[in-house]
Design an enzyme around this catalytic site. Structure first.
Site, PDB file in Angstrom:
ATOM      1  N   ARG A 149       0.846  -1.193   0.000  1.00 25.15           N
ATOM      2  CA  ARG A 149       0.000   0.000   0.000  1.00 25.15           C
ATOM      3  C   ARG A 149       0.885   1.248   0.000  1.00 25.15           C
ATOM      4  O   ARG A 149       1.576   1.529   0.985  1.00 25.15           O
ATOM      5  CB  ARG A 149      -0.896   0.031   1.245  1.00 25.15           C
ATOM      6  CG  ARG A 149      -2.012  -0.994   1.287  1.00 25.15           C
ATOM      7  CD  ARG A 149      -2.930  -0.658   2.460  1.00 25.15           C
ATOM      8  NE  ARG A 149      -4.023  -1.608   2.613  1.00 25.15           N
ATOM      9  CZ  ARG A 149      -4.100  -2.496   3.610  1.00 25.15           C
ATOM     10  NH1 ARG A 149      -3.148  -2.556   4.506  1.00 25.15           N
ATOM     11  NH2 ARG A 149      -5.134  -3.310   3.688  1.00 25.15           N
ATOM     12  N   ASP A 191       6.774  -6.425   3.720  1.00 20.61           N
ATOM     13  CA  ASP A 191       6.698  -7.706   3.031  1.00 20.61           C
ATOM     14  C   ASP A 191       6.343  -7.399   1.571  1.00 20.61           C
ATOM     15  O   ASP A 191       6.230  -6.252   1.170  1.00 20.61           O
ATOM     16  CB  ASP A 191       5.626  -8.576   3.696  1.00 20.61           C
ATOM     17  CG  ASP A 191       5.787 -10.064   3.381  1.00 20.61           C
ATOM     18  OD1 ASP A 191       6.736 -10.421   2.675  1.00 20.61           O
ATOM     19  OD2 ASP A 191       4.950 -10.848   3.856  1.00 20.61           O
ATOM     20  N   HIS A 228       4.967 -12.866   8.210  1.00 20.65           N
ATOM     21  CA  HIS A 228       5.578 -11.542   8.327  1.00 20.65           C
ATOM     22  C   HIS A 228       5.561 -11.050   9.768  1.00 20.65           C
ATOM     23  O   HIS A 228       6.562 -10.517  10.272  1.00 20.65           O
ATOM     24  CB  HIS A 228       4.826 -10.556   7.420  1.00 20.65           C
ATOM     25  CG  HIS A 228       5.463  -9.204   7.377  1.00 20.65           C
ATOM     26  ND1 HIS A 228       4.809  -8.100   6.869  1.00 20.65           N
ATOM     27  CD2 HIS A 228       6.671  -8.753   7.783  1.00 20.65           C
ATOM     28  CE1 HIS A 228       5.602  -7.045   6.953  1.00 20.65           C
ATOM     29  NE2 HIS A 228       6.729  -7.410   7.513  1.00 20.65           N
ATOM     30  N   ASP A 237      -0.238  -0.666   7.971  1.00 17.64           N
ATOM     31  CA  ASP A 237      -0.010   0.452   7.051  1.00 17.64           C
ATOM     32  C   ASP A 237      -1.276   1.169   6.609  1.00 17.64           C
ATOM     33  O   ASP A 237      -1.221   2.121   5.817  1.00 17.64           O
ATOM     34  CB  ASP A 237       0.774  -0.018   5.827  1.00 17.64           C
ATOM     35  CG  ASP A 237       0.089  -1.177   5.107  1.00 17.64           C
ATOM     36  OD1 ASP A 237      -0.998  -1.606   5.550  1.00 17.64           O
ATOM     37  OD2 ASP A 237       0.640  -1.672   4.092  1.00 17.64           O
ATOM     38  N   ASP A 238      -2.451   0.747   7.119  1.00 19.09           N
ATOM     39  CA  ASP A 238      -3.706   1.430   6.769  1.00 19.09           C
ATOM     40  C   ASP A 238      -4.357   2.047   7.999  1.00 19.09           C
ATOM     41  O   ASP A 238      -5.568   2.283   8.008  1.00 19.09           O
ATOM     42  CB  ASP A 238      -4.671   0.458   6.089  1.00 19.09           C
ATOM     43  CG  ASP A 238      -5.051  -0.718   6.992  1.00 19.09           C
ATOM     44  OD1 ASP A 238      -4.356  -0.927   8.013  1.00 19.09           O
ATOM     45  OD2 ASP A 238      -6.028  -1.413   6.676  1.00 19.09           O
ATOM     46  N   ASP A 264      -4.716 -13.421  14.418  1.00 15.27           N
ATOM     47  CA  ASP A 264      -5.530 -12.648  15.352  1.00 15.27           C
ATOM     48  C   ASP A 264      -6.625 -13.503  15.995  1.00 15.27           C
ATOM     49  O   ASP A 264      -6.867 -13.407  17.213  1.00 15.27           O
ATOM     50  CB  ASP A 264      -6.125 -11.412  14.668  1.00 15.27           C
ATOM     51  CG  ASP A 264      -6.790 -11.723  13.340  1.00 15.27           C
ATOM     52  OD1 ASP A 264      -6.648 -12.856  12.834  1.00 15.27           O
ATOM     53  OD2 ASP A 264      -7.464 -10.827  12.782  1.00 15.27           O
ATOM     54  N   SER A 319      -8.731  -9.310   3.677  1.00 15.58           N
ATOM     55  CA  SER A 319     -10.084  -9.591   4.168  1.00 15.58           C
ATOM     56  C   SER A 319     -11.154  -9.137   3.192  1.00 15.58           C
ATOM     57  O   SER A 319     -12.350  -9.340   3.439  1.00 15.58           O
ATOM     58  CB  SER A 319     -10.317  -8.888   5.511  1.00 15.58           C
ATOM     59  OG  SER A 319     -10.192  -7.492   5.362  1.00 15.58           O
TER      60      SER A 319
END
Length: 522
Positions: A191, A218, A264, A286-287, A365, A396
């Site tokens: 991203r 990654d 990762h 990163d988001d 998670d 997702s």
């Protein structure tokens, strides 16, 4: 003491030698007592027989004299024997004392060295442009040196904080230990919008030394790498070296991305703890965009996480943090939750040491939310989120994003958490007050909440569920997330979900006396 024992031994040895010398001089200096065969009776048949005392003319009997001298020598030898035993005992005592003194000296030296180590914090792992570090880490930029606290120093500080919390049961401004380095690990892939996340982190970061930003990338995406590299020494850019596909079951091929994410995370966390030698870390992806008090929030909660063994993470995220479900006047309000939230969360090295050997190959998670990992431990989460996600694109495929995540409210008010008393979050205090507040609240029906006219005041009010299905129906109608993981509802603590509904505080709770989660409710 050692010198005194040494002097006694030397004195004893001198007396022994002197005594033997005097004895020899005494024997050698005696007058002659007759010649053999000349009245001395040295042999049977001589002029004098053995044991006859004095002979004629008053001469001494040689045999009697020899016997007497032999008896004297025997007495002297016995005395010397005792003297030798005393010398030997003193020698043994001296040897033991010398050994003890040496060990004490060694211990003093070790203590002095250890004190010097504690006084001098470890420096972070040196990073140089184009230099590979262990595990084939590619380091693109070098951060400014940070005064990273050594692991044993962290443990010492945590022990002191735990003792202080036990004594006072209170966290004050002096507790957050400003010298503790709290790195921010940004998990990146492809991203280019990571720029938005990094811009906010750098904008709100109060200190580059206390909050180094490590971006772990990654995917090998060149354009994203260029964006990260453009920040120069404001961040540290490391690259996950293994970009190969992972062999999975045929039915899991569509989940290849989840497998790569788990790989990762494992690699990146090992870098933070085992290469850079940090004692804690805050993970963001990163988001994610952070709030103005993001760093203040984690700084203040670090000692709470350290001191309470029934906590295993601090999260900046509220799963039910939509604008209509939170109280905008309670930006400082924090909760314990049994549901692992993620999305901007802190963990300690001790937890990673526990999880890393059994880290899953995918879906990390949800794996964290299993009772085998959670072990009845909780996380801290805020009333108003300190992170929001702007990334609909991902593995997702936008799950929950359009329905829930895009509406999460980001806190905009800076809360000075390090100046607040956060001791109410400790397990004993929290359960005493929170459970009492929940079950003393009036029990109402959902129709009463939806109509609103029958209820007076801002609450709190309690709505009760008794089964998985009743929870889901009530959650949907009240606007909160209805999914459960290993039986735990999102944001739930002891199965209680707290939120605002039409301006009133509501607790969606099981019957009083609840004891444990039912994993079949997933």
């Amino acid at each position: 003491m050692v010198r005194k024992k040494s002097s006694l031994i030397l004195c004893g040895a001198f007396l022994f030698v002197a005594w033997n010398a005097l004895l020899l001089l005494y024997l050698w200096g005696r007058p002659p007592i007759g010649r053999i065969g000349e009245g001395g009776g040295a042999e049977p048949g001589g002029k004098e027989e053995w044991g006859m005392g004095r002979g004629k003319g008053g001469q001494v009997n040689l045999a009697g004299e020899v016997i007497r001298l032999a008896e004297e020598v025997e007495v002297q030898l016995e005395t010397q024997k005792k003297l030798l035993k005393q010398i030997e005992s003193h020698r043994a005592v001296w040897a033991r004392q010398k050994d003890v003194g040496k060990r004490e000296a060694d211990d003093d030296d070790k203590k002095e060295v250890k004190e010097r180590v504690h006084q001098q914090p470890k420096t972070p792992f040196p990073l140089n442009n184009g230099v590979n570090i262990p595990d084939q880490t590619e380091v693109k930029h070098t951060p400014k040196p940070a005064n990273t606290v050594a692991a044993d120093s962290d443990q010492h500080q945590a022990t002191e904080m735990k003792e202080e919390l036990t004594e006072n049961n209170k966290v004050t401004i002096s507790d957050p230990s400003p010298e503790v380095v709290i790195p921010i690990l940004v998990i990146a892939c492809d991203r280019v919008t990571v720029k938005r996340s990094l811009n906010k982190l750098i904008q709100y970061r109060p200190s580059a030394e206390l909050y180094p930003i490590i971006v772990s990338q990654d995917c090998g995406h060149a354009e994203t790498a260029r964006v990260i590299d453009s920040y120069g020494d404001q961040v540290t850019h490391i690259s996950q070296p293994d970009l190969s596909d992972i062999r999975v079951r045929p039915e899991h091929r569509k989940f290849q991305g989840y497998y790569k994410i788990a790989r990762h995370y494992r690699w990146a966390l090992n870098q933070v703890f085992n290469t850079f030698f940090h004692s804690t870390v805050v993970i963001v992806e990163d988001d994610l965009e952070v709030a103005p008090d993001f760093f203040e929030y984690f700084r203040a909660l670090y000692p709470i996480l350290r001191s309470d063994p029934m906590l295993w993470c601090v999260s900046a995220w509220n799963d039910n943090g939509r604008d209509a479900l939170v109280d905008p006047s309670k930006a400082e309000l924090l909760y314990r939750t049994d549901f692992f939230p993620g999305l901007g969360w802190m963990l300690l090295k001790e937890l990673w040491d526990e999880l890393e050997p059994k880290w899953p190959s995918a879906f990390w998670d949800d794996w964290m939310r299993q009772p085998e990992q959670r072990k009845s431990r909780s996380c801290i989460r805020p009333e108003i989120s300190r992170t929001i996600t702007f990334g609909r694109k991902g593995v997702s495929l936008g799950q929950f994003f359009d329905q829930y995540l895009r509406y999460i409210k980001l806190n905009t008010e800076f809360v000075p958490f390090t100046k607040l008393d956060l001791s109410y979050l400790l397990k004993e205090k929290y359960e005493e007050t929170f459970i009492k507040e929940v079950y003393s609240a009036p029990l109402v029906k959902i129709e009463d909440l939806q109509q609103g006219g029958r209820l007076k005041g801002p609450g709190p009010f309690r709505v009760q569920y008794s089964s998985r299905d009743s929870f889901k129906v009530l959650a949907r109608n009240l606007g909160v997330m209805d999914d459960l993981k290993s039986g735990v509802p999102r944001t739930g603590y002891r199965a209680i979900v707290s939120f605002l509904h039409r301006g009133r505080r509501v607790f969606l709770a099981p019957p009083e006396g609840w004891t444990q989660y039912d994993t079949s409710w997933s």
